[in-house]
Design an enzyme around this catalytic site. Structure first.
Site, mmCIF file in Angstrom:
data_model
loop_
_atom_site.group_PDB
_atom_site.id
_atom_site.type_symbol
_atom_site.label_atom_id
_atom_site.label_comp_id
_atom_site.label_asym_id
_atom_site.label_seq_id
_atom_site.Cartn_x
_atom_site.Cartn_y
_atom_site.Cartn_z
ATOM 1 N N SER A 13 -2.775 5.788 1.715
ATOM 2 C CA SER A 13 -1.788 4.523 2.400
ATOM 3 C C SER A 13 -0.854 4.287 3.329
ATOM 4 O O SER A 13 -1.714 5.269 4.583
ATOM 5 C CB SER A 13 -1.176 3.653 1.439
ATOM 6 O OG SER A 13 -1.587 2.459 1.736
ATOM 7 N N ASP A 47 -5.595 -1.936 4.722
ATOM 8 C CA ASP A 47 -5.196 -2.793 3.399
ATOM 9 C C ASP A 47 -4.643 -3.878 3.524
ATOM 10 O O ASP A 47 -3.721 -5.162 2.523
ATOM 11 C CB ASP A 47 -5.079 -2.087 1.780
ATOM 12 C CG ASP A 47 -3.966 -1.285 1.838
ATOM 13 O OD1 ASP A 47 -3.786 -1.209 2.596
ATOM 14 O OD2 ASP A 47 -4.622 -0.509 0.506
HETATM 15 O O1 LIG Z 1 6.236 0.824 -4.228
HETATM 16 P P1 LIG Z 1 4.872 1.483 -4.610
HETATM 17 O O2 LIG Z 1 5.709 1.571 -5.548
HETATM 18 O O3 LIG Z 1 5.537 2.516 -3.629
HETATM 19 O O4 LIG Z 1 4.331 0.802 -3.417
HETATM 20 C C1 LIG Z 1 4.434 0.190 -3.134
HETATM 21 C C2 LIG Z 1 3.325 -0.147 -2.242
HETATM 22 O O5 LIG Z 1 1.729 0.458 -2.805
HETATM 23 C C3 LIG Z 1 0.306 0.253 -2.417
HETATM 24 O O6 LIG Z 1 -0.232 -0.061 -1.276
HETATM 25 C C4 LIG Z 1 0.029 -1.112 -3.794
HETATM 26 O O7 LIG Z 1 -1.153 -1.590 -4.098
HETATM 27 C C5 LIG Z 1 1.017 -1.866 -3.547
HETATM 28 O O8 LIG Z 1 1.137 -2.680 -4.541
HETATM 29 C C6 LIG Z 1 2.926 -1.120 -3.735
HETATM 30 O O9 LIG Z 1 3.779 -1.798 -3.359
#
Ligand SMILES: O=P(O)(O)OC[C@H]1O[C@H](O)[C@H](O)[C@@H](O)[C@@H]1O
Length: 569
Positions: free
Chosen positions: A143, A300
């Site tokens: 991501s 995303d």
């Molecule tokens: O706060 P973290 O655990 O690093 O996650 C950061 C983000 O990661 C992904 O994109 C998840 O789908 C999100 O729900 C989350 O907010």
């Protein structure tokens, strides 16, 4: 097994090339590096398995990736689910390679595999899992993390990232598998035999039509001039296709148009950060677009900025969430298309302002733990009651949004389309997203929010973050900036303690390492370790009917709470 035993095992048994063997040898007397690579085994976090690419049990490499996919295959073949798996991947180094390794690991166990022939957004994988009737899915991506990372996100048959229970079952299977089981056939062999096939181009078209079907606007958005950046990732083709079809005039940031695993000019391609749009700002200063929009590498999540006097105002993930929520509910209500008893969902760390906006339309906002998989889980629960059409919108402060139920993960393509339609409508009225946001603040109160985070370095990151949370639990502040803490919710202990009335209430959400301090109506402080990066995060919200007062309080809260962050940053 200890770190040294793991290291020893790899030295003796890992079928490495020369560079790999040299890297292992170099670690022998470098305890820090060895601990980083072998101090643990990769675990499921907020979004699957994620880690730095390199050698060792705690790194993403051919062996850990293959083992993860083998574990997923072992789980799938032990179930009654369709023995089919769809695989997608992004622009990162090794993403395509890891996708092929995963395909082989699944095909070896008789699972039929569909792979995207080129890089594709995460939501398109979620869509493919559902469309192709798969029992599971995989996205190879880390991501928003920096280029040294990669990851494996695992999806269930509903197209949602695996939630805790199935993930635990997959993880138990992974743990039974030795690291170095050789593959007897290659990706090409399975392609030739038909055990693996590429996803047909028709599916791309079906995805575009489905996303366009979520549109609320009835006229083209051809009055909008957009500057777009895919941040060197997967968004370029799908986002431009969909925006092109709704008429938006799109210019693309040239340096970030093509896939690039080094993310040159955007080394940390996280849409939550202003820096993700720095290259766009340079161009926008010359070209003066109406709006700037970026999608993260796996497309995303979305970053949006509005040119304002003297510069650019980047909307926070919360702000865009509020704008889209209000746009969706408002437009649907006016058109008479709002379902009975609509469901909107946000994560517990996202802004409570959304609850007030939803309430103004008679909609109750549901709250779930951090991780879009929990929003997908809410849709699944509705689907099981044949009520999925009640789902109107889901969002997270970390810039993830979904309208529709065709995908079960956040979708920057649909979010880009809705954002542009809203911006185009506002432009016709002589205003813009920034001014519209301020109008919402004036109506619902200024909810100023900020995330403080502290990057933890070295192999002890996990312990430091665990220590931080334990310390906070032991010495909970009684007040923040002189404002009394009125209640404390500990999602680990699954209890809310009302400090004013001395009562306790059970938390219904699953257990999670999160602490929420409520400061009456004035704001909240939420603490949790990140599940995607070696960080601890403190989410602050300050609320006031006056903008300057809310901002002042937020600044004060940030100054006070940053004193609690661990010190190794
Ligand atoms: O706060 P973290 O655990 O690093 O996650 C950061 C983000 O990661 C992904 O994109 C998840 O789908 C999100 O729900 C989350 O907010």
């Amino acid at each position: 097994m200890t770190e040294l035993e793991r290291y020893q095992q790899w030295c003796e048994r890992a079928p490495l090339n020369e560079a790999g063997r040299a890297a292992l040898a170099a670690m022998q007397n470098d305890e820090t590096e060895r601990k980083g690579c072998f101090g643990a085994e990769l675990q499921f976090g907020t979004a699957g398995i994620r880690g730095i690419m390199g050698i060792g049990t705690n790194r993403l490499n051919d062996f850990t990736v293959r083992r993860t996919a083998q574990g997923l295959a072992a789980w799938l073949t032990s179930t009654e689910l369709p023995q089919r798996c769809a695989i997608g991947y992004d622009s990162r180094h090794n993403s395509r390679r890891y996708a092929e390794l995963c395909a082989v690991a699944l095909a070896e166990r008789g699972v039929h595999v569909y792979v995207y022939h080129e890089l594709a957004p995460t939501p398109m994988l979620s869509f493919a899992v559902r469309q192709l009737g798969c029992g599971c899915g995989i996205v190879v991506s880390a991501s928003h993390n920096a280029g040294i990372y990669n990851g494996i996100k695992c999806y269930g048959p509903d197209g949602c990232q695996m939630t805790d229970e199935p993930a635990a079952r997959v993880f138990a299977e992974i743990e039974k598998i030795p690291y170095f089981l050789p593959a007897e056939k290659s990706f090409e062999d399975f392609l030739a035999e038909g055990g693996v096939e590429f996803i047909a181009p028709e599916l791309w078209e079906r995805y575009y039509e489905t996303v366009l079907g979520e549109r609320l606007a009835t006229v083209p958005s051809d009055n909008l001039n957009l500057l777009y950046t895919p941040l060197c990732g997967t968004g370029n083709k799908p986002v431009r296709t969909v925006l092109g079809r709704i008429g938006v005039n799109v210019a693309v940031v040239p340096a970030q148009e093509k896939p690039d695993g080094d993310f040159k000019t955007c080394e940390y391609p996280n849409p939550e950060t202003d820096a993700a749009l720095n290259e766009s700002y340079k161009i926008a200063r010359e070209t003066h677009p109406d709006l700037i929009l970026g999608t993260d590498p796996d497309c995303d999540r979305v970053a949006v900025a509005v040119p304002v006097e003297g510069g650019f105002r980047k909307l926070s993930g919360n702000e865009l969430g509020c704008l889209l929520l209000d746009y969706i509910l408002g437009t649907m209500q006016k058109a008479g298309t709002l379902p009975a008893d609509p469901v909107a969902v946000r994560s517990i760390v996202s802004t409570p302002m959304a609850d007030k906006i939803a309430a103004s339309y008679g909609v109750k906002m549901r709250r779930v733990l951090t991780g879009f998989k929990y929003i997908g889980g809410e849709i699944l629960a509705l689907e099981q009651k044949h009520e999925e059409n009640r789902f109107v919108f889901g969002f997270e402060e970390s810039c993830g949004y979904l309208k529709g139920t065709y995908a079960r993960d956040k979708d920057a393509v649909v979010a880009s389309m809705l954002t542009c339609d809203l911006a185009a409508a506002l432009k016709r009225e002589g205003t813009n997203l920034a001014e519209h946001m301020d109008a919402l603040y004036s109506r619902f109160g200024w909810h100023e929010a900020r995330v403080l985070s502290c990057e933890l370095q070295g192999p002890d990151a996990m312990e430091i973050s665990a220590g931080f949370m334990a310390q906070m639990r032991r010495e909970l502040p009684k007040a923040v900036c002189g404002i009394a803490v009125t209640s404390v919710t500990d999602y680990q202990a699954r209890v809310t303690r009302d400090l004013v009335h001395g009562t306790e209430e059970a938390v219904t959400l699953p257990k999670s390492n999160v602490l929420v301090l409520q400061l009456g109506e004035k704001g909240t402080v939420i603490l949790r370790p990140s599940g995607t990066e070696p960080k601890v995060k403190i989410y602050l919200t300050a609320v006031d009917t006056d903008r300057a007062a809310a901002m002042k309080l937020l600044d004060d809260m940030a100054a006070e709470m940053s004193g609690y962050l661990p010190k190794n940053a």
